[in-house]
Design a protein around this motif. Structure first.
Motif, mmCIF file in Angstrom:
data_model
loop_
_atom_site.group_PDB
_atom_site.id
_atom_site.type_symbol
_atom_site.label_atom_id
_atom_site.label_comp_id
_atom_site.label_asym_id
_atom_site.label_seq_id
_atom_site.Cartn_x
_atom_site.Cartn_y
_atom_site.Cartn_z
ATOM 1 N N ASP A 1 -13.891 -13.835 17.808
ATOM 2 C CA ASP A 1 -12.853 -13.190 17.014
ATOM 3 C C ASP A 1 -11.591 -14.028 16.959
ATOM 4 N N SER A 2 -11.388 -14.903 17.990
ATOM 5 C CA SER A 2 -10.172 -15.686 18.012
ATOM 6 C C SER A 2 -10.304 -17.003 17.273
ATOM 7 N N ASP A 3 -11.501 -17.343 16.802
ATOM 8 C CA ASP A 3 -11.692 -18.585 16.063
ATOM 9 C C ASP A 3 -10.906 -18.534 14.764
ATOM 10 N N PRO A 4 -10.180 -19.604 14.441
ATOM 11 C CA PRO A 4 -9.410 -19.600 13.197
ATOM 12 C C PRO A 4 -10.320 -19.603 11.980
ATOM 13 N N LEU A 5 -9.789 -19.095 10.876
ATOM 14 C CA LEU A 5 -10.541 -19.119 9.634
ATOM 15 C C LEU A 5 -10.711 -20.551 9.158
ATOM 16 N N PRO A 6 -11.816 -20.844 8.472
ATOM 17 C CA PRO A 6 -11.987 -22.188 7.915
ATOM 18 C C PRO A 6 -10.874 -22.511 6.919
ATOM 19 N N LEU A 7 -10.615 -23.788 6.728
ATOM 20 C CA LEU A 7 -9.514 -24.223 5.872
ATOM 21 C C LEU A 7 -9.678 -23.726 4.439
ATOM 22 N N HIS A 8 -10.918 -23.723 3.926
ATOM 23 C CA HIS A 8 -11.093 -23.323 2.526
ATOM 24 C C HIS A 8 -10.758 -21.845 2.320
ATOM 25 N N TRP A 9 -11.002 -21.022 3.359
ATOM 26 C CA TRP A 9 -10.621 -19.615 3.252
ATOM 27 C C TRP A 9 -9.102 -19.459 3.292
ATOM 28 N N ILE A 10 -8.459 -20.249 4.138
ATOM 29 C CA ILE A 10 -7.003 -20.197 4.225
ATOM 30 C C ILE A 10 -6.378 -20.599 2.890
ATOM 31 N N LEU A 11 -6.906 -21.659 2.274
ATOM 32 C CA LEU A 11 -6.386 -22.093 0.975
ATOM 33 C C LEU A 11 -6.630 -21.029 -0.097
ATOM 34 N N ALA A 12 -7.759 -20.329 0.012
ATOM 35 C CA ALA A 12 -8.037 -19.260 -0.951
ATOM 36 C C ALA A 12 -7.046 -18.109 -0.785
ATOM 37 N N PHE A 13 -6.768 -17.731 0.475
ATOM 38 C CA PHE A 13 -5.766 -16.693 0.724
ATOM 39 C C PHE A 13 -4.396 -17.118 0.200
ATOM 40 N N ALA A 14 -4.032 -18.392 0.408
ATOM 41 C CA ALA A 14 -2.744 -18.886 -0.073
ATOM 42 C C ALA A 14 -2.677 -18.815 -1.599
ATOM 43 N N LEU A 15 -3.772 -19.179 -2.257
ATOM 44 C CA LEU A 15 -3.806 -19.143 -3.721
ATOM 45 C C LEU A 15 -3.654 -17.711 -4.235
ATOM 46 N N ILE A 16 -4.387 -16.772 -3.618
ATOM 47 C CA ILE A 16 -4.308 -15.363 -4.038
ATOM 48 C C ILE A 16 -2.916 -14.797 -3.762
ATOM 49 N N GLY A 17 -2.374 -15.120 -2.572
ATOM 50 C CA GLY A 17 -1.024 -14.653 -2.249
ATOM 51 C C GLY A 17 0.000 -15.163 -3.230
#
Length: 585
Positions: free
Chosen positions: A181-197
């Motif tokens: 549960d503490s593993d960070p999200l993969p970079l591509h998911w983070i970039l997707a969240f940033a794009l949606i935000g």
């Protein structure tokens, strides 16, 4: 300084260079005795120099001894003790009795420790090396609250030797449990969240009015598809570069040791004040009262106008990012939290995707053929819609005014409101000069007055914010405090005042000068101030005792049991200084 004083003095007086706070009275929290300090800026030390801990091992007890710098304190309920390895078990810590203090940072009464404190933590361990993580948090009396401070301690259970570090040891890292549960999200998911935000940012009330009008400019018939594409790219470049620039500043400050995060600029009352003025002026433009759309924001184009140039679209992107700073869209949280802990190039990539998401609607409008034709056709309704969109801007300005009031005081908020009125008056005078007759157009005084009003609107909040951060110059009046001081043979000066009392405020401005505060210090006189802004029966009782029906009332008690001297209701500096000299005998 209060609202009316600033209004009068900043616009009509030239004597505002009197620094009545060149010498300040700061009361120590432990003894509540008065001490005179200089008005130079307070220098805050790094957290590791303020709170220093030593560790002893005694019969299955860990004894933590904290040394705390003067005028700083630690919170009891912010201590945390965690064993890193499973072979060590920590029991409930044993605390000393602290001091009860109302804390403005957490807005509640808390137990705190000054100077030193000892915490005993019973433990059981089968390991010869014990790794402990401790966390503490404290504040300075001057107003700075440090973020939670984590330290790692490696203890040799045999020798009792302890090594304290700001970073976990290799053994602690190896023993620290890792969960999926503490593993960070993969970079591509983070970039997707940033794009949606970034896309959702367009719907925030801070941003939507500006961007909706800009979007409708894409439906203008005089623009070719190529022009739309080029302008869309210029706008995108303005947004992305602005996000990257803000992120670069934030990351640089963090690398220099500053404990800041996204939105750090909003922690500055000066920046928030600038945003208030910006949103208010933009609201006037949307309302049709001020024509700045074509030159400043490129949002006011009509059918008869030509394209404003790439610089206009670029600056619209910069403006959109600026007005978006108070807003945080959903999906931005995971992206921003991830970015702050990453190397600089990955962090900047995340912020670039935030900007790209914010600009995405315009990229689609510019590059998808026929999409802009789906927008409503230009017409008279656009002007009504633009005027309607002014109200979210006004509401955002009100919300930011509340923010700066919470950051500082009601005095600062009142001065900003006065500044908004000055801006409105300057705009009105400029419009009057433009539309007036020949005599009005040739009157240089109108431009001079408008400039003075604008400068007053800008300077007054800056001075008020700087004064608001100064330490208190008095102790709050109470009968108990007065009796305590008099029983100790302490001379006392009492000022009963109220925020709505113009005479009181004028007296403080005229009589309570640098010489006044220096005289109090020289004669070891404690300054008590009773605020009668709201009803206070204790202050009313003191007024009645001296046959006064209202404020101001100034009393100067000598050392010993003598009766106080009642000073005039209209004070001058020489009057109060002479009274102070009299009680010396």
């Amino acid at each position: 300084m209060k609202f009316w004083l600033y209004t009068v003095w900043f616009v009509f007086c030239a004597t505002t260079n009197i620094d009545v706070h060149a010498q300040q009275r700061l009361f120590d929290n432990t003894s509540e005795s008065s001490t005179l300090i200089s008005s130079q800026a307070t220098i805050f030390l790094p957290v590791e120099q303020v709170y220093q801990v030593e560790v002893d091992v005694r019969d299955e007890q860990l004894v933590f001894n904290w040394n705390i710098r003067p005028n700083h304190y630690l919170y009891r309920d912010r201590f945390k003790f965690n064993a890193v390895d499973a072979a060590t078990q920590l029991k409930n810590p044993i605390f000393e009795k602290g001091k009860r203090k109302y804390d403005e940072f957490f807005e509640e009464e808390l137990e705190v420790y000054y100077d030193t404190t000892t915490v005993i933590v019973p433990f059981q361990s089968a390991a010869t090396m014990i790794d402990i993580q401790i966390e503490s948090q404290g504040c300075a009396d001057a107003g700075l609250c440090y973020p939670p401070y984590k330290q790692w301690i490696s203890i040799d259970a045999v020798t009792g030797e302890a090594l304290i570090s700001d970073k976990p040891s290799d053994a602690a890292l190896a023993a620290s449990p890792k969960s999926k549960d503490s593993d960070p999200l993969p970079l591509h998911w983070i970039l997707a969240f940033a794009l949606i935000g970034g896309v959702i940012l367009n719907l925030m009330p801070c941003v939507f009015p500006v961007l909706s009008i800009k979007a409708m400019s894409f439906s203008m018939q005089h623009q070719t598809q190529v022009e739309k594409q080029v302008h869309g790219l210029a706008y995108t470049l303005g947004v992305v570069l602005s996000f990257v620039l803000i992120a670069s500043i934030m990351l640089s400050l963090r690398a220099a040791g500053e404990a800041i995060g996204w939105g750090f600029q909003l922690q500055s009352p000066i920046f928030v004040t600038a945003l208030i003025y910006l949103f208010f002026v933009m609201g006037l433009a949307f309302s049709g009262y001020l024509e700045i759309g074509t030159s400043l924001m490129s949002i006011g184009q009509t059918n008869g106008q030509k394209s404003q140039g790439l610089s206009s679209s670029f600056m619209t992107g910069v403006l959109a990012t600026t007005v978006a700073s108070p807003c945080t869209a959903p999906f931005m949280g995971p992206a921003l939290g991830f970015a702050i802990g990453q190397p600089a190039y990955i962090a900047l990539l995340v912020f670039a995707f935030l900007g790209l998401g914010m600009a995405l609607p315009f990229i689609l409008l510019a590059w998808v053929p026929g999409l802009s034709s789906k927008l409503p056709k230009p017409g008279a309704w656009m002007d009504n819609f633009k005027q309607f969109l002014a109200f979210p801007l006004y509401l955002t300005a009100v919300w930011l005014l509340w923010v700066v009031g919470r950051q500082t005081s009601i005095d600062v908020a009142a001065v900003i409101v006065a500044g908004v009125i000055f801006v409105s008056l300057a705009i009105w005078m400029s419009k009057l000069r433009t539309k007036g007759g020949k005599s009005m157009k040739n009157a240089p005084w109108s431009s001079l007055v408008a400039i003075i009003l604008l400068l007053s609107a800008l300077v007054a909040p800056l001075l008020t914010i700087s004064k608001d951060r100064e330490p208190p110059l008095w102790i709050a009046y109470s009968p108990e405090k007065l009796n305590e001081l008099r029983n100790n043979g302490q001379p006392v000066f009492i000022n009963l005042t109220a925020d709505w009392c113009i005479t009181c405020l004028a007296n403080e401005r005229v009589a309570f000068t640098e010489n006044f505060y220096q005289a109090l210090a020289d004669h070891n006189i404690v300054y008590l101030k009773g605020d009668w802004t709201n009803n206070d029966p204790k202050i009313t009782e003191l007024l009645n005792r001296f046959q006064r029906s209202g404020v101001p009332l100034y009393l100067l008690y000598p050392k010993g049991d003598g009766q106080p001297e009642v000073l005039p209701q209209i004070l001058l500096e020489n009057i109060v200084l002479e009274a102070i000299e009299k009680i010396k005998s």
